[in-house]
Design a protein around this motif. Structure first.
Motif, PDB file in Angstrom:
ATOM      1  N   PHE A 116       5.991  11.662  -7.855  1.00 33.12           N
ATOM      2  CA  PHE A 116       5.469  12.337  -6.670  1.00 33.12           C
ATOM      3  C   PHE A 116       4.135  11.740  -6.253  1.00 33.12           C
ATOM      4  O   PHE A 116       3.781  11.736  -5.088  1.00 33.12           O
ATOM      5  CB  PHE A 116       5.337  13.839  -6.926  1.00 33.12           C
ATOM      6  N   GLU A 117       3.396  11.258  -7.236  1.00 30.27           N
ATOM      7  CA  GLU A 117       2.102  10.633  -6.912  1.00 30.27           C
ATOM      8  C   GLU A 117       2.286   9.284  -6.241  1.00 30.27           C
ATOM      9  O   GLU A 117       1.592   8.954  -5.297  1.00 30.27           O
ATOM     10  CB  GLU A 117       1.307  10.425  -8.211  1.00 30.27           C
ATOM     11  N   LYS A 140       1.166  -3.842  -4.068  1.00 25.04           N
ATOM     12  CA  LYS A 140       0.052  -3.513  -3.170  1.00 25.04           C
ATOM     13  C   LYS A 140       0.075  -2.035  -2.800  1.00 25.04           C
ATOM     14  O   LYS A 140      -0.951  -1.360  -2.794  1.00 25.04           O
ATOM     15  CB  LYS A 140       0.162  -4.371  -1.895  1.00 25.04           C
ATOM     16  N   ASP A 141       1.279  -1.535  -2.487  1.00 24.71           N
ATOM     17  CA  ASP A 141       1.426  -0.110  -2.153  1.00 24.71           C
ATOM     18  C   ASP A 141       0.860   0.763  -3.258  1.00 24.71           C
ATOM     19  O   ASP A 141       0.179   1.763  -3.001  1.00 24.71           O
ATOM     20  CB  ASP A 141       2.910   0.251  -1.988  1.00 24.71           C
ATOM     21  N   LEU A 142       1.150   0.340  -4.473  1.00 26.05           N
ATOM     22  CA  LEU A 142       0.747   1.128  -5.631  1.00 26.05           C
ATOM     23  C   LEU A 142      -0.772   1.269  -5.682  1.00 26.05           C
ATOM     24  O   LEU A 142      -1.304   2.358  -5.927  1.00 26.05           O
ATOM     25  CB  LEU A 142       1.277   0.459  -6.902  1.00 26.05           C
ATOM     26  N   LYS A 166      -5.534   4.789  -4.998  1.00 25.06           N
ATOM     27  CA  LYS A 166      -6.810   5.144  -4.359  1.00 25.06           C
ATOM     28  C   LYS A 166      -6.691   6.480  -3.650  1.00 25.06           C
ATOM     29  O   LYS A 166      -7.536   7.358  -3.769  1.00 25.06           O
ATOM     30  CB  LYS A 166      -7.177   4.054  -3.339  1.00 25.06           C
ATOM     31  N   TYR A 167      -5.599   6.600  -2.902  1.00 23.71           N
ATOM     32  CA  TYR A 167      -5.371   7.808  -2.108  1.00 23.71           C
ATOM     33  C   TYR A 167      -5.320   9.046  -3.003  1.00 23.71           C
ATOM     34  O   TYR A 167      -5.920  10.079  -2.713  1.00 23.71           O
ATOM     35  CB  TYR A 167      -4.066   7.644  -1.338  1.00 23.71           C
ATOM     36  N   MET A 213      -7.716  12.352  -3.143  1.00 19.71           N
ATOM     37  CA  MET A 213      -7.196  13.696  -2.953  1.00 19.71           C
ATOM     38  C   MET A 213      -7.635  14.616  -4.086  1.00 19.71           C
ATOM     39  O   MET A 213      -7.989  15.768  -3.850  1.00 19.71           O
ATOM     40  CB  MET A 213      -5.675  13.639  -2.912  1.00 19.71           C
ATOM     41  N   LYS A 214      -7.629  14.090  -5.293  1.00 16.19           N
ATOM     42  CA  LYS A 214      -8.017  14.891  -6.445  1.00 16.19           C
ATOM     43  C   LYS A 214      -9.458  15.349  -6.313  1.00 16.19           C
ATOM     44  O   LYS A 214      -9.787  16.496  -6.579  1.00 16.19           O
ATOM     45  CB  LYS A 214      -7.833  14.071  -7.731  1.00 16.19           C
ATOM     46  N   GLU A 215     -10.281  14.397  -5.888  1.00 16.26           N
ATOM     47  CA  GLU A 215     -11.692  14.743  -5.715  1.00 16.26           C
ATOM     48  C   GLU A 215     -11.871  15.813  -4.659  1.00 16.26           C
ATOM     49  O   GLU A 215     -12.611  16.769  -4.830  1.00 16.26           O
ATOM     50  CB  GLU A 215     -12.482  13.494  -5.312  1.00 16.26           C
TER      51      GLU A 215
END
Lengths: 395, 360, 398
Positions: C302-303, C369-371, C376-377, C381-383
């Motif tokens: 999901f991540e 690259k997507d990974l 990063k994304y 989001m977690k932050e």
């Protein structure tokens, strides 16, 4: 000579057509276009294959019958009883033996079992042939075969030799001809009865399903149950007494008197109708409860249209299979009915032939019955395949 | 605002009973509801809540042993609950109201071609000739995005996949040119990806033809996608009704709370999923008081004795629970409901990676 | 009456303990399994000149001891006359001991076929399925087959179709007990059944009732009881909640998870909806037209979903929130998206530890690259979430 020419040409054409259809179907020739569409149609190929396998089943059935009859018939005893009048059965053994040899050959009992079978198969195969049969002449209590009677045959099922089965005084009677003759007697009654069954059974089933638990349904159910519960033979006599005693219809069948046709036709028709109505009702009720009928109702179709186009059509798909067998079955008549109303049809012939141990006649009827049931089964499958688009003709 | 809306179906105190083994079973219990023109009304409930039976009364398609026992269903100024003969329904069924059913596998006649089943409607309702009907039907098939429509016109249903069949069913509904479309769980039997496509298609067609849609489902995810207004049904009654925003963001009935909190989408690995304990009442159970009371954590004594009244919360929102009574104690909604929106956003962000930019 | 028990020979009469002994006597390891495959390979190319060399098919789990079920080079095809429809080909998959593996795909993807192949309902036409390195696909001896039957059980999709309408709950649930002599006497059997019914949330008085008297959710619980009473090691759950109301799904999911944890069972959970699988499974395999396109730990999938088909499945999950749902964009997957050529054929690559994706070399670069972008994304989001929580805590109630 011209017989041979014509039949061989026809046989050749049939084989050529089969080869042609197979070639088109496998897209060896006429890969596209109209010819492909017509001759490459899966239904055509499917039917051919089914006919092919049906013929093989018929052949097997015939071979089994052949051996069964050989196993049950005592040919020497038969020779004595049929070839010699009672008073002359104690003739010198040499005379008897000589006479019986000829009889055996006539009956196809000469040689080993394999040879017998081959001869028999040659006779019944659709190969044009001329066969000579001899007629019995009674001289001093011994029947002599003297008059040669040659005839062209496509199929030969042998000769009737028992006088109780057929009238032999005007020359030999061939089984194939005789069965044809008797079928023509059985058929009119049988086909009328089949029509009565269908014409009464289907609407009754429809009415019962449409007004489930209504008055018609209740009466119909009572009728079906009573037909089911009472054994067939008893029922036939009940019908007979109703027709004859109550309506004063003739109890004996006579081709020229139409009133005398009614009892046998109605007896079969009214009895068979119950079974048809039962299944039509059952299938239609299933269809009425199906989702697509609800959807058709939601589409705003009228009840009449839903019943006709959606329910009835779908309900009879499992039933159309039985129609060919009903029609072809009419050729064979019903043994009980023919006995009861004294119709000289196939049923009557079978009983006589059986009693007289005329095994050519019995064998002939068995083969014809097998052929008819296999063909009607085949036709039933084809009709179902046409009616139901879900059935694919390919493997 | 409220008065400007045109009511197309108005149900008042509707009761439906079924005769089953000689017993009368009360299936729809005193339901009132208005359906407004051009809206999408979702009716949500578990199986057995009576949601399908309720909408069947609009088209007179109750099963043979069901009957309306009091109340009225007014469509176009006519009380259809008084209809007796099937003839009377012909003006409504398929003309004013079309229905799409749950299982596309069984809603089409297996022995008739797709083309026939569509053009049949066109010929009968709109008097088109056979040829015109065929052309029109092909257009409709193209409209529901069936590739190669002309070629597939003569195909039979078994040659279509589930999603395709549901498209054909929608094309048939289109052919009826109805004002109201009842969708009875149209996507339950389909894959998630196909479900999305079908829902989008229905929404698209709604805008084009200005349909009023009544959408029956048990899946709140689907409801969120399609509904303007939501009616939650339980035990043969509507227990909460309001706009989609009302029901999702300000749910008032404990049953709605329970429904919302039991969604698998919201589960996290660490804790077991929440669920509604017990079983919904089955037809035949006698219901005294609030039908939901035995499964309700917030049930009070009165819930077991008296049926709660429908209480108005706002102009658009009302719920049938004693909790809204002025004498009721203040209850705290379950925590999952309180931060539902937050959970949704997390779930959404997880599911829709590309959509990061779509959130403020 | 109580003479010495007769020596049992027919596998049909053997009890579970006897079968267990037979099963334990079967000794296999990975090497012999590979030998088995090599023999199969040699047989296939026996009369052909340019036979490709035998390559050992590999699964996704490195530690041999962790694996319970291995599918290696599995091929499943359905014959209809002369035509053969290949559903699965060259499938390699590992199921770990004690895990719940989610198998997700659309109808027609072959997910159910795989489950049914493991339990020997669908025959395998190539490759091997091994249970603890013992081959259980193809022709195996009858005793082993019966031994395996006690270990693998199945929960079916449609609870109304999979229960015998004419049998009562007692009979349905205890059928397996009778077949494998898993009880001492009638009392013991009844106790076991009652206990199991209570575990799945049914009452002892339900014993004498028939399936049609239950609701869909209850019927599925009977199905689960029937399966769990056998004490299986592996359960194949074939869309056990698809036919159920959403509100009941949670109960059934919890039930399966609870059983899995209590008995340390392994579960293959087949579904078509990713949102469901996420909650219940440890790892998820996404399958599309017979090929596994992505396999990963549940949360990680999901991540960081990489394969476009996974993304399409994720985006199709309806979110029960009208505002979000109205803004949602649907990812549409079509097989034409890939540019697979003769010399750049796709393979199953491990793009990061325990995260596998089907790609060709060109795609692999792109996915890498997507990974990075996704990582990063996710951090961002977690932050964000953390800071939101902090402000909430600081600000107290709304």
């Amino acid at each position: 000579m011209s017989f041979y020419l014509v039949t061989y040409t026809i046989l050749f054409l049939v084989v050529a057509l089969i080869v042609f259809i197979e070639l088109v179907a496998h897209q060896v020739i006429f890969k596209t276009g109209r010819m492909q569409r017509i001759f490459g149609h899966p239904l055509l190929r499917y039917s051919l294959r089914r006919i092919g396998s049906a013929l093989i089943s018929v052949l097997l059935a015939i071979i089994v019958t052949f051996f069964l009859i050989r196993a049950t018939v005592d040919i020497d005893q038969l020779c004595l009883t049929t070839q010699f009048s009672t008073a002359f059965q104690k003739l010198p053994p040499a005379v008897v033996e000589a006479r019986c040899d000829i009889f055996r050959e006539q009956m196809g009992f000469n040689g080993g079992p394999f040879e017998q079978l081959m001869n028999f198969l040659y006779d019944i195969m659709p190969i044009p042939k001329t066969l000579c049969q001899s007629t019995n002449l009674l001289v001093d209590g011994v029947y002599y075969n003297s008059v040669q009677d040659c005839r062209f045959f496509l199929f030969d099922l042998g000769q009737i030799y028992s006088e109780t089965v057929a009238d032999l005084t005007h020359g030999p009677v061939y089984v194939i001809d005789y069965i044809g003759e008797k079928m023509m007697v059985s058929f009119p009654v049988g086909i009328l009865a089949a029509v009565v069954q269908i014409v009464l059974g289907y609407p009754l089933g429809m009415l019962m399903a449409k007004r489930k638990d209504g008055v018609v349904d209740k009466i119909g159910k009572a009728y079906i149950i009573s037909i089911d519960a009472i054994p067939g033979v008893a029922y036939y006599y009940i019908w007979m007494s109703i027709f004859v005693a109550l309506f004063a219809l003739p109890a004996r069948y006579d081709v020229n008197n139409f009133l005398s046709w009614l009892p046998p036709v109605l007896t079969i028709g009214l009895t068979g109708m119950a079974g048809i109505a039962l299944w039509v009702r059952r299938y239609m009720i299933d269809e009425f409860n199906s989702d697509y009928v609800k959807f058709a109702r939601a589409k705003g179709l009228t009840e009449g249209r839903i019943t006709r186009i959606h329910v009835f059509r779908n309900a009879i798909v499992p039933l159309v299979r039985t129609i060919p067998s009903a029609i072809l079955g009419a050729l064979l008549g019903s043994f009980y009915i023919e006995r009861i109303y004294q119709i000289n049809g196939i049923g009557d012939m079978l009983i006589n032939a059986n009693n007289a141990h005329d095994f050519f006649a019995v064998q002939g009827i068995v083969i014809v019955t097998a052929l008819i049931s296999i063909v009607s089964y085949l036709l039933g499958d084809i009709v179902t395949a046409i009616a139901d688009p879900r059935i694919s003709f390919t493997e | 605002m409220e008065n400007e809306k045109e009511t197309v179906i108005s149900v008042r105190n509707l009761n439906v009973k079924f005769l089953s083994h000689g017993k009368k079973v009360h299936v729809i219990r005193d339901v009132s509801l208005d359906v407004y023109k051009g809206e999408t009304l979702a009716i949500v409930g578990e199986s057995g809540s009576g949601k399908s039976v309720f909408t069947k009364t609009f088209t007179g398609m109750l099963d043979a042993n069901g009957y309306i026992d009091g109340g009225s269903v007014i469509i176009d100024g006519v009380d259809v609950s008084k209809f007796k003969k099937s003839k009377e329904w012909y003006g409504i069924r398929g003309k004013k109201i079309a229905t799409i059913f749950q299982d596309p596998m069984t809603s089409l006649n297996p022995l008739l071609s797709i083309g026939y089943q569509i053009s049949e409607v066109l010929r009968i309702h709109h008097g088109l000739s056979k040829k015109e009907a065929k052309e029109e039907a092909i257009k409709l098939l193209e409209r529901v995005k069936i590739p190669n429509a002309r070629k597939r016109y003569d195909d039979y249903p078994f040659q279509y996949s589930g999603g395709m069949r549901q498209r054909v069913v929608i094309a048939i509904a289109l052919a009826c040119r109805p004002e109201i479309l009842i969708c009875d769980e149209p996507t339950t039997a389909l894959d998630v990806t196909v479900q999305t496509q079908i829902l989008d298609l229905i929404k698209e067609l709604q805008q084009e033809y200005n349909w009023t849609i009544i959408f029956i489902t048990h899946d709140l995810g689907v409801v969120a996608k399609v509904a303007d207004r939501i009616a939650v049904m339980y035990g043969g009654q509507i227990v909460e009704v309001g706009t989609a925003e009302d029901v999702f963001y300000r749910p008032a009935h404990p049953y709605t709370w329970a429904l919302l909190s039991s969604l698998p989408q919201l589960g996290s690995k660490e804790e077991p999923l929440l669920y509604i304990k017990g079983n919904p009442p089955t037809f035949g159970d006698e219901i005294i008081g609030d039908a939901f009371a035995p499964r309700n954590e917030y049930a009070m004594r009165i819930d077991y004795i008296l049926d709660p009244p429908m209480t108005k919360i706002s102009d658009t929102h009302s719920a049938k629970t004693w909790l809204l009574d002025k004498n009721a104690p203040k209850v705290k909604k379950p925590s999952i409901i309180r931060n539902l929106r937050e959970r949704m956003e997390i779930a959404a962000k997880e599911l829709q990676k590309e959509l990061g930019d779509y959130y403020e | 009456m109580n003479k010495e028990p007769k020596k049992v020979t027919s596998p049909k009469r053997m009890s579970k303990t006897e079968l267990e002994a037979v099963y334990m006597s079967e000794h296999h390891d990975n090497a012999s399994l590979m030998n088995y495959l090599k023999e199969q390979h040699d047989k296939k190319y026996r009369r052909k000149k340019d036979a490709p060399p035998f390559v050992e098919p590999k699964g996704q789990v490195k530690n041999e001891d962790e694996i319970l079920v291995k599918l290696r080079d599995v091929r499943i095809a359905f014959k209809r006359g002369n035509t053969e429809r290949v559903v699965i080909e060259h499938l390699n998959l590992d199921i770990k001991k004690g895990e719940i593996l989610g198998l997700v795909g659309e109808s027609g993807s072959g997910k159910t076929t795989i489950g049914r192949a493991i339990i020997r309902i669908n025959p395998v036409s190539g490759g091997v399925i091994a249970y603890n390195n013992i081959p259980i696909s193809g022709k195996i001896n009858r005793t082993l087959e019966r031994a395996i039957k006690t270990k693998i059980q199945m929960v079916f999709q449609d609870p109304s179709a999979s229960l015998n309408e004419r049998a009562n709950v007692d009979y349905i649930v205890s059928e397996g007990l009778r077949a494998f002599h898993l009880y001492e006497n009638e009392e013991d059997r009844l106790n076991k059944v009652t206990e199991m019914l209570e575990k799945v949330g049914l009452m002892p008085e339900h014993l004498k009732r028939y399936p049609h008297e239950f609701s869909g959710g209850q019927r599925q619980r009977i199905g689960i009881a029937r399966c769990m009473i056998m004490g299986p090691e592996l359960v194949i759950a074939d869309e056990p909640i698809s036919a159920l109301d959403v509100s009941i799904r949670a109960q059934v999911l919890n039930l399966i998870k609870q059983f899995q944890q209590e008995n340390n069972m392994t579960v293959l959970f087949i579904a078509h909806d990713l949102s469901v699988v996420r909650y219940i499974s440890d790892r998820i395999a996404v399958i599309n037209s017979g090929k596994i396109v992505e396999l990963c730990d549940a949360n990680r999938l999901f991540e960081a979903p990489l394969h476009p088909y996974t993304k399409a499945l994720l985006s199709a999950v309806p979110i029960p929130d009208p505002r979000i749902e109205s803004k949602k964009k649907i990812v549409v997957y079509s097989p034409d998206m890939h540019h697979y050529t003769e010399d750049d054929m796709p393979d199953f690559y491990e793009i990061e530890p325990n995260h596998f994706v089907r790609a060709n070399k060109e795609e692999l670069e792109r996915y890498k690259k997507d990974l990075e972008v996704l990582n990063k994304y996710n951090e961002q989001m977690k932050e964000e979430l953390k800071s939101k929580k902090d402000t909430k805590k600081g600000g107290g109630k709304k």
